[in-house]
Write a protein that holds these residues in place. Structure first.
Motif, PDB file in Angstrom:
ATOM      1  N   UNK A  44       0.849  -1.200   0.000  1.00 38.59           N
ATOM      2  CA  UNK A  44       0.000   0.000   0.000  1.00 38.59           C
ATOM      3  C   UNK A  44       0.879   1.243   0.000  1.00 38.59           C
ATOM      4  N   UNK A  45       1.782   1.289  -0.943  1.00 38.46           N
ATOM      5  CA  UNK A  45       2.718   2.411  -1.006  1.00 38.46           C
ATOM      6  C   UNK A  45       2.149   3.686  -1.577  1.00 38.46           C
ATOM      7  N   UNK A  46       0.897   3.648  -2.009  1.00 31.71           N
ATOM      8  CA  UNK A  46       0.254   4.852  -2.491  1.00 31.71           C
ATOM      9  C   UNK A  46       0.267   5.012  -3.995  1.00 31.71           C
ATOM     10  N   UNK A  47       0.900   4.078  -4.733  1.00 28.21           N
ATOM     11  CA  UNK A  47       0.960   4.239  -6.188  1.00 28.21           C
ATOM     12  C   UNK A  47      -0.354   3.863  -6.868  1.00 28.21           C
ATOM     13  N   UNK A  48      -1.231   3.098  -6.187  1.00 28.51           N
ATOM     14  CA  UNK A  48      -2.478   2.661  -6.806  1.00 28.51           C
ATOM     15  C   UNK A  48      -3.594   3.664  -6.575  1.00 28.51           C
ATOM     16  N   UNK A  49      -4.277   4.024  -7.673  1.00 30.69           N
ATOM     17  CA  UNK A  49      -5.490   4.832  -7.610  1.00 30.69           C
ATOM     18  C   UNK A  49      -6.618   4.020  -8.225  1.00 30.69           C
ATOM     19  N   UNK A  50      -7.668   3.763  -7.459  1.00 33.20           N
ATOM     20  CA  UNK A  50      -8.816   3.025  -7.963  1.00 33.20           C
ATOM     21  C   UNK A  50      -9.857   4.032  -8.448  1.00 33.20           C
ATOM     22  N   UNK A  51     -10.221   3.921  -9.711  1.00 32.54           N
ATOM     23  CA  UNK A  51     -11.198   4.838 -10.281  1.00 32.54           C
ATOM     24  C   UNK A  51     -11.147   4.831 -11.792  1.00 32.54           C
ATOM     25  N   UNK A  52     -12.069   5.533 -12.400  1.00 29.36           N
ATOM     26  CA  UNK A  52     -12.192   5.590 -13.853  1.00 29.36           C
ATOM     27  C   UNK A  52     -11.029   6.374 -14.451  1.00 29.36           C
ATOM     28  N   UNK A  53     -10.364   5.782 -15.431  1.00 22.51           N
ATOM     29  CA  UNK A  53      -9.238   6.452 -16.083  1.00 22.51           C
ATOM     30  C   UNK A  53      -9.670   7.763 -16.714  1.00 22.51           C
ATOM     31  N   UNK A  54     -10.946   7.847 -17.091  1.00 20.45           N
ATOM     32  CA  UNK A  54     -11.439   9.077 -17.731  1.00 20.45           C
ATOM     33  C   UNK A  54     -11.540  10.245 -16.757  1.00 20.45           C
ATOM     34  N   UNK A  55     -11.475   9.945 -15.464  1.00 19.92           N
ATOM     35  CA  UNK A  55     -11.561  11.001 -14.456  1.00 19.92           C
ATOM     36  C   UNK A  55     -10.184  11.459 -13.982  1.00 19.92           C
ATOM     37  N   UNK A  56      -9.131  10.830 -14.465  1.00 19.59           N
ATOM     38  CA  UNK A  56      -7.789  11.160 -14.003  1.00 19.59           C
ATOM     39  C   UNK A  56      -7.275  12.450 -14.639  1.00 19.59           C
ATOM     40  N   UNK A  57      -6.537  13.206 -13.864  1.00 18.46           N
ATOM     41  CA  UNK A  57      -5.877  14.418 -14.355  1.00 18.46           C
ATOM     42  C   UNK A  57      -4.382  14.156 -14.461  1.00 18.46           C
ATOM     43  N   UNK A  58      -3.752  14.775 -15.432  1.00 23.44           N
ATOM     44  CA  UNK A  58      -2.310  14.592 -15.629  1.00 23.44           C
ATOM     45  C   UNK A  58      -1.542  14.993 -14.374  1.00 23.44           C
ATOM     46  N   UNK A  59      -2.049  15.981 -13.669  1.00 21.96           N
ATOM     47  CA  UNK A  59      -1.368  16.455 -12.464  1.00 21.96           C
ATOM     48  C   UNK A  59      -1.260  15.366 -11.398  1.00 21.96           C
ATOM     49  N   UNK A  60      -2.130  14.345 -11.486  1.00 17.23           N
ATOM     50  CA  UNK A  60      -2.099  13.263 -10.494  1.00 17.23           C
ATOM     51  C   UNK A  60      -1.027  12.235 -10.805  1.00 17.23           C
ATOM     52  N   UNK A  61      -0.399  12.320 -11.954  1.00 19.13           N
ATOM     53  CA  UNK A  61       0.607  11.338 -12.367  1.00 19.13           C
ATOM     54  C   UNK A  61       1.994  11.842 -11.985  1.00 19.13           C
ATOM     55  N   UNK A  62       2.692  11.131 -11.121  1.00 21.50           N
ATOM     56  CA  UNK A  62       3.973  11.624 -10.616  1.00 21.50           C
ATOM     57  C   UNK A  62       5.139  11.305 -11.549  1.00 21.50           C
ATOM     58  N   UNK A  63       6.144  12.154 -11.520  1.00 27.80           N
ATOM     59  CA  UNK A  63       7.415  11.863 -12.163  1.00 27.80           C
ATOM     60  C   UNK A  63       7.360  11.810 -13.672  1.00 27.80           C
TER      61      UNK A  63
END
Length: 380
Positions: A44-63
């Protein structure tokens, strides 16, 4: 250490295939139950986000990832589905995935590599227009790309051909030995060649022929993975096995008789299928005894669950394939934590990508290209 994003991640089979030499920066899946399996195996290192890919923002993607992988849903592209194609509700999430690639590029964080995986029906869906749309998306995002069909049966005893489209950012150089001047077997099938030849000239201009060596000959057979006392499933009683045998056509019954005469233990995979005979819909049980399991599918109904038929001389036994056996057919180690619920476990494995196929691509495509990119940065 190279890094990656894993979209439509399921239980993290791409992560398993890439191995400990890769760092996962971000993972995403819509299914919360799959998310629990992902965390059970990868923490549970925090890399997983459960949800619709269509709701994701680029700002949420690290590195800045070296690789961005997407095994987007196949239901609208599969021959077994309604063939809505990339305009469908589920397979259409490919566009959201590529939208994130474009968003990363706008921020100067475009992945060096982008890979997508899906069923081979993608090549012909909507007369080839869906494959063209995928290739055009790669080209317009600034990637040269190549398509491969790899059957997992080269690595594990399961017939599972899948299409892989792998793109490399235009500024990343590929060593000459990684590319072929034209299609080469076994991964550039005739279907791939036909689909590539039908691409518009501007899209085909960025097409590559990845030169990937075949693996060593597989030693394991389907029978090697089968347990005598599996967890979670029971052997059928004699009446249940007889009912299964009664569903077989004369051709499939002959296969069972040949297995009885073989003088050795034979293990076959059985699927129930609906066939048209004399103008009527008839349910049939179809078996294969070629030491390879049929392709695992998600268990939306009883007919989609694979049955094992064990023939040892006059003795014939049957049962559902176990969850652990499906995991083995995907190349997962026995230490991999599966969901306790049978259907959840079967759905997880049947919806995944074969682990050793990912490892093969990592060894012969991803890692050489990432190494070349790193060398280029050091030289600069």
């Amino acid at each position: 250490m190279p890094s990656f994003y894993e979209f439509f991640a399921g239980g993290g089979m791409v992560r398993a295939g890439l191995g400990e030499g890769w760092t996962c920066l971000f993972a995403n899946d819509f299914d919360a139950r799959k998310g629990l399996a992902y965390q059970a195996n990868w923490g549970t290192g925090g890399e997983l986000t459960v949800g619709d890919v269509r709701a994701l923002e680029v700002a949420a993607l690290p590195g800045e990832p070296d690789l961005m992988w997407g095994s987007f849903p196949c239901q609208d592209l599969s021959l077994a589905g309604v063939r809505a194609g990339l305009g469908g509700e589920r397979s259409g999430t490919f566009h959201a995935f590529m939208g994130l690639v474009g968003g990363l590029a706008e921020q100067g964080r475009a992945p060096r590599l982008v890979a997508v995986e899906n069923v081979c029906g993608t090549l012909t869906s909507h007369g080839g227009r869906d494959f063209e749309a995928i290739c055009r998306s790669f080209a317009e995002a600034g990637y040269r790309y190549g398509a491969l069909v790899i059957n997992a049966e080269l690595f594990v005893p399961q017939s599972r051909p899948r299409l892989f489209v792998i793109g490399v950012r235009e500024d990343v150089e590929a060593a000459p030995e990684m590319l072929a001047p034209g299609p080469v077997e076994p991964f550039h099938t005739r279907a791939v060649q036909r689909a590539a030849a039908a691409l518009p000239e501007d899209v085909r201009a960025k097409l590559l022929w990845w030169n990937v060596p075949p693996p060593e000959r597989r030693a394991a057979t389907f029978a090697d993975l089968i347990e005598e006392s599996p967890v979670g499933v029971d052997w059928h009683n004699q009446a249940e096995t007889e009912r299964l045998l009664d569903l077989m056509s004369p051709v499939n019954s002959a296969k069972v008789e040949a297995a009885r005469r073989a003088g050795r233990r034979m293990v076959g995979g059985v699927y129930r299928r609906t066939r048209i005979e004399a103008g009527e819909r008839v349910q049939r049980a179809e078996v294969r005894f070629d030491d390879v399991a049929g392709c695992l599918r998600t268990p939306s109904g009883g007919s989609s669950r694979q049955i094992i038929l064990v023939v040892d001389g006059p003795r014939v036994r049957s049962r559902l394939i176990s969850a652990r056996e499906t995991a083995r057919l995907m190349g997962l180690a026995d230490g991999y934590v599966l969901p306790r619920n049978y259907n959840d476990a079967y759905h997880l494995t049947g919806d995944g990508v074969a682990v050793p196929v990912v490892r093969h691509l990592a060894r012969y495509v991803f890692e050489p290209l990432v190494g070349a990119a790193a060398a280029g940065r050091r030289a600069a």
